[in-house]
Write an enzyme that holds these catalytic residues in place. Sequence first.
Site: not given
Ligand code: ATR
Length: 274
Positions: A66, A87, A130
């Site tokens: 994206k 998207n 994202g």
């Molecule tokens: P996406 O495009 O799906 O949003 P991303 O940009 O990698 O993917 O973001 C993932 C989100 O899930 C983030 O808000 C991440 O928190 P961090 O910014 O602290 O990394 C959150 N996330 C992923 N795994 C997590 C976990 N185990 N506990 C809490 N938050 C999590």
Amino acid sequence: MPDRYAVIGNPIAHSKSPIIHEAFARNTGQSLEYIKVLAPLDAFVDTVQSMIAEGFKGANVTVPFKLEAFQLANQLTERAHDAGAVNTLIFNEAGITGDNTDGAGIVRDIQENLHIPITGKRVLLIGAGGAAEGVLHPILACSPSLLVITNRTLDKALTMVKKVEDQGEYRFVSVNAYAFHDLQGQQFDIVVNATSTGLTDTLLPLPLGIFAKGALAYDMMYGRDTPFLRFAREQGAKVADGLGMLIEQAAEAFYIWRGVRPKTSIVMQSIRNL
Ligand code: ATR
């Protein structure tokens, strides 16, 4: 030959988009073809260019492309610009236009399908990646009374809040960021999980009692009962997964491409039963 469209991603085998768009085409009497395209991780741009050369009219873009789609487009709609991600691509004489229908999808699912107005509500957005960025502006545009962003990495939530404040567009909505544990004692009417924790079955460390009476818990992930949805149900909240959002964002893309808005309710039921 019917107009051709595709969803581009990696992986892509699991995508429900072709079934959804074929159903929309049938229901609206449109003649089109919609396929899945697996783009190599290092060849998104080449993949799009060859699709344009082959005469494709547009494409949906999913994980992990994206941002690349955002950079590739030579013009962006305002909502793609706000989301910082694309998207939906439109290919025509003007070149490549990038749009983002994710935010419109979640807002329509919550307000039209689930019949829960966002206006005046206290909304908690969990996540600052994202997916959260993509829905932030469309939710704010519905004028909730309060929007709180919470995230494991608090700095990212604070940055999102600062960006909103700097833009000054939503002055009548109170927008704040809090760490998970600082949500203790606060209550929300709509809680949206935009983290990827459903994929790993991780339970977010949310305090008990954050759901107001009759609150909606919405997980943007679809097709599985996530720990977030189980937690919310135990707390007495209404729950919804992201299938409705998936179908509504697709309907919005279909509308952009074809100028006809498909009815989503029939498709919603048949996809859920698959
Ligand atoms: P996406 O495009 O799906 O949003 P991303 O940009 O990698 O993917 O973001 C993932 C989100 O899930 C983030 O808000 C991440 O928190 P961090 O910014 O602290 O990394 C959150 N996330 C992923 N795994 C997590 C976990 N185990 N506990 C809490 N938050 C999590």
